[in-house]
Scaffold this active site. Structure first.
Site, PDB file in Angstrom:
ATOM      1  N   HIS A 203       0.768  -0.971   0.025  1.00 21.56           N
ATOM      2  CA  HIS A 203       0.083  -0.086  -0.075  1.00 21.56           C
ATOM      3  C   HIS A 203       0.927   1.091  -0.127  1.00 21.56           C
ATOM      4  O   HIS A 203       2.052   1.279   0.539  1.00 21.56           O
ATOM      5  CB  HIS A 203      -1.019  -0.011   1.276  1.00 21.56           C
ATOM      6  CG  HIS A 203      -1.966   0.899   1.102  1.00 21.56           C
ATOM      7  ND1 HIS A 203      -1.818   2.121   1.497  1.00 21.56           N
ATOM      8  CD2 HIS A 203      -3.355   0.773   0.733  1.00 21.56           C
ATOM      9  CE1 HIS A 203      -3.063   2.951   1.214  1.00 21.56           C
ATOM     10  NE2 HIS A 203      -3.812   2.080   0.844  1.00 21.56           N
TER      11      HIS A 203
ATOM     12  N   ASP B 134      -8.104  -4.098  -0.309  1.00 15.11           N
ATOM     13  CA  ASP B 134      -8.741  -4.775  -1.641  1.00 15.11           C
ATOM     14  C   ASP B 134      -8.596  -6.252  -1.701  1.00 15.11           C
ATOM     15  O   ASP B 134      -9.180  -6.912  -2.366  1.00 15.11           O
ATOM     16  CB  ASP B 134      -8.267  -4.296  -2.829  1.00 15.11           C
ATOM     17  CG  ASP B 134      -8.093  -2.650  -2.879  1.00 15.11           C
ATOM     18  OD1 ASP B 134      -9.295  -2.071  -2.877  1.00 15.11           O
ATOM     19  OD2 ASP B 134      -7.111  -1.851  -3.041  1.00 15.11           O
TER      20      ASP B 134
END
Length: 433
Positions: A308, A367
């Protein structure tokens, strides 16, 4: 510290710059007057080291895996009955609603869940296969035509009213987009259902066959929306604030946020995760093979859902969604041995024990599990980013208000380092080679 300064030395000149310290210890050097007073710019192409605002909405510590809304850790919203509407109120107002405020806000949502009937004609003029995010952005802009009294907001009550309209109507719009793509009749909202259950009703009920929403699915959808509700100055939130800085109305600003979210590097990431998991399953690959291929720079395989931009630790949202997957799939007989979920779990297990991923701080992000949950609810892949937008809308609205309320706020207008040709003369057509 009062009057704390940083010193920039350039071409033999020392320039004093104010220092700003955030409540959680963030340190920023204030360069807002650097260009006007010294004709010097800073260069930060993706704004990774640049704070563009002061905010009281969301706090993230990527190294420690911390996410808080208005100071409350994200983990504390995982209650027995997660409540997205309560979180939306928190983001909009800065505090959790008391009983009276909660009733009032929920009533505003119920009162505003219907769309003007003429908006149905707006959908008719779009191709059935039009991208859902294109339809969603256009529809939010179109709402401005039907709610012109809220193009200028003069008080807090108007702000709460238009916020409720947007948060309520976006789920109706999303459901209409899906129903139209399937050739199904539109379902009108049911005022007797809670926010998430009402959305699922509008998505999946059939004539004379009411969709029965299980408590596990309703709670999971609340969690998905809560975990996407805001995330500091991400691409779409920064877009909303940029548009808001021009004094654009809330409808236009949030529609711009949807366009930014549409990108695969932002809102479309969980789609890529699901396509990856489906490809692994259909291709007969093992998770062990996938981990080896992911570490091979010459291999075209990409492991989506790990790493991320902000988090250099386990994304706290991913932990919550992983537990939600376990709970939901355990209750669903047709999902108890879901192959994609089993692949995802094994990929995570292998990655968390592999020095390659540990050294690079590549942990599962939000996600990685959100797509699995959405698909278990029956949401098709092309609607995943629309679901993201539904969850993120309260955060966009809060960001818009914070930007809009800045006293003396100026339009956001970055500078550039010009690298083109020096002054040159125009050559008439006849004289060009």
């Amino acid at each position: 510290m009062a009057d704390e300064k940083a010193i920039l030395t350039f071409e033999g000149k020392q320039i004093e710059l104010p220092v700003i310290r955030g409540t959680e210890g963030d340190v920023a050097v204030d360069i807002s007057r650097l260009y006007n007073e010294n004709k010097i710019m800073t260069y930060d192409p993706s704004l990774a080291s640049t704070a563009v605002c002061k905010s009281t909405i969301t706090y993230i510590d990527g190294d420690k895996g911390i996410l808080r809304y208005r100071g409350i850790p994200i983990e504390q919203f995982v209650t027995e009955r997660p409540n997205f509407i309560e979180v939306a109120h928190l983001l909009l107002t800065g505090h959790l609603p008391n009983k009276e405020e909660g009733v009032s806000f929920r009533q505003r949502l119920t009162d505003n869940e219907l769309l003007h009937e003429n908006i149905r004609y707006h959908f008719r003029n779009m191709p059935t296969a039009a991208p859902p995010m294109a339809q969603l952005s256009a529809s939010l802009n179109n709402l401005a035509c039907f709610h012109r009294e809220f193009l200028v907001l003069d008080n807090d009550d108007d702000f709460m009213e238009v916020s409720a309209r947007l948060i309520s109507k976006i789920r109706t719009i999303a459901a209409f987009i899906y129903r139209r793509s399937q050739g199904l009749p539109y379902n009108y909202p049911n005022p007797n259902l809670r926010y998430c259950a009402n959305f699922l009703h509008m998505m999946f009920s059939l004539p004379f066959a009411q969709y029965e929403v299980s408590q596990e699915i309703e709670d999971a959808l609340n969690l998905v929306l809560i975990l996407h509700a805001d995330h500091e100055q991400n691409c779409s939130a920064a877009t909303v604030r940029t548009v808001a800085s021009s004094r654009a109305n809330l409808f236009a600003s949030c529609a711009a946020g949807i366009c930014a979210l549409w990108g695969p590097l932002h809102g479309g990431a969980n789609v890529e995760v699901m396509e990856m998991l489906d490809g692994i399953y259909r291709g007969g690959l093992t998770p062990e093979e996938c981990i080896r291929m992911a570490k091979d720079r010459e291999n075209r395989f990409r492991l989506f859902g790990f790493g991320h931009r902000v988090y250099k630790n386990y994304d706290p949202r991913a932990k919550i969604l992983r537990a939600a997957c376990d709970k939901v799939f355990e209750k669903m007989k047709n999902r108890q041995n879901d192959p994609e979920l089993n692949i995802a779990r094994r990929l995570e297990e292998l990655a968390l024990a592999d020095p390659y991923f540990i050294e690079r701080k590549l942990y599962p992000n939000v996600d990685f599990y959100s797509g699995l949950l959405l698909r278990a609810m029956g949401i098709p892949t092309n609607m995943f980013t629309v679901m993201f937008a539904m969850g993120r809308l309260p955060g966009w609205i809060a960001q818009w208000k914070e930007q809009h309320d800045l006293s003396g706020g100026r339009i956001i207008r970055p500078r550039q380092v010009y690298m083109g040709p020096n002054e040159t003369d125009y050559v008439p057509f006849e004289g060009r080679d």
